[in-house]
Design an enzyme around this catalytic site. Structure first.
Site, PDB file in Angstrom:
ATOM      1  N   CYS A 111      -4.434  93.114 -32.587  1.00 16.17           N
ATOM      2  CA  CYS A 111      -4.018  93.574 -31.337  1.00 16.17           C
ATOM      3  C   CYS A 111      -5.301  94.141 -30.364  1.00 16.17           C
ATOM      4  O   CYS A 111      -5.229  94.265 -29.294  1.00 16.17           O
ATOM      5  CB  CYS A 111      -2.956  94.859 -31.382  1.00 16.17           C
ATOM      6  SG  CYS A 111      -3.974  96.435 -32.420  1.00 16.17           S
ATOM      7  N   CYS A 123      -0.562 101.246 -36.009  1.00 15.20           N
ATOM      8  CA  CYS A 123      -1.654 102.211 -35.280  1.00 15.20           C
ATOM      9  C   CYS A 123      -2.219 103.561 -36.049  1.00 15.20           C
ATOM     10  O   CYS A 123      -3.170 103.935 -35.855  1.00 15.20           O
ATOM     11  CB  CYS A 123      -0.921 102.757 -34.073  1.00 15.20           C
ATOM     12  SG  CYS A 123      -0.037 101.183 -33.035  1.00 15.20           S
TER      13      CYS A 123
HETATM   14 FE1  FES Z   1      -2.381  97.891 -32.557  1.00 14.81          FE
HETATM   15 FE2  FES Z   1      -1.510 100.120 -31.385  1.00 14.81          FE
HETATM   16  S1  FES Z   1      -0.882  98.118 -30.897  1.00 14.81           S
HETATM   17  S2  FES Z   1      -3.248  99.905 -32.788  1.00 14.81           S
END
Ligand code: FES
Length: 152
Positions: A38, A108
């Site tokens: 991400c 996360c």
């Molecule tokens: Fe990867 Fe939040 S989307 S840390």
């Protein structure tokens, strides 16, 4: 606990009003972790006293709202804790303290857990000590599949 794709009030609060943003000058330990998938990055700064109590924790997160909220909650949870107690703060504990996270955002909270570990690892290296139960954190948390997932 909320298991929907909605964000809890606590997540929104910690995203809108994050606690402990910033950096500590001359920290006892600092650690940075990221997730290549991400692209989010979290840096955690710790001030640890001679009794191994975390006096201050600050963070800088370049990432999604949940990453900001989990960093904020993680710093709140570890302040005043001993190193040993801080190690017990898993991504599950962070997610639960925020009244849950949507499933796709649970990674996360792993970033927050690993940022704590990375900062503690740095502290241990600077002091030439071994912290029992602490394993070398990975720089890219996407390398590890093992983290707390809530049931469907
Ligand atoms: Fe990867 Fe939040 S989307 S840390």
């Amino acid at each position: 606990m909320s298991q929907t794709t909605e964000y809890s009030k606590k997540v929104l609060d910690h995203f809108m009003n994050p606690r402990n943003v910033g950096e500590i000058e001359d920290p006892s330990g600092v650690g940075t972790v990221g997730n290549a998938k991400c692209g989010d990055i979290m840096r955690m700064y710790l001030d640890i006293d001679d009794d191994e109590v975390i006096r201050e924790a600050k963070f800088k997160t370049f990432g999604c709202g949940a990453a900001v909220a989990t960093s904020s909650m993680a710093t709140e949870l570890i302040k005043g804790k001993t190193i040993k107690e801080a190690l017990e703060i898993t991504n599950k504990a962070v997610a639960e303290a925020l009244d849950g996270l949507p499933k796709i955002k649970l990674h996360c909270s792993l970033l927050a857990e690993q940022a704590i570990h990375a900062a503690l690892w740095d502290y241990a290296e600077r002091h030439d000590i071994t912290i029992e139960g602490l394993t070398k954190p990975v720089n890219d948390i996407d390398e590890t599949e093992e983290f707390y997932q809530m049931e469907e």
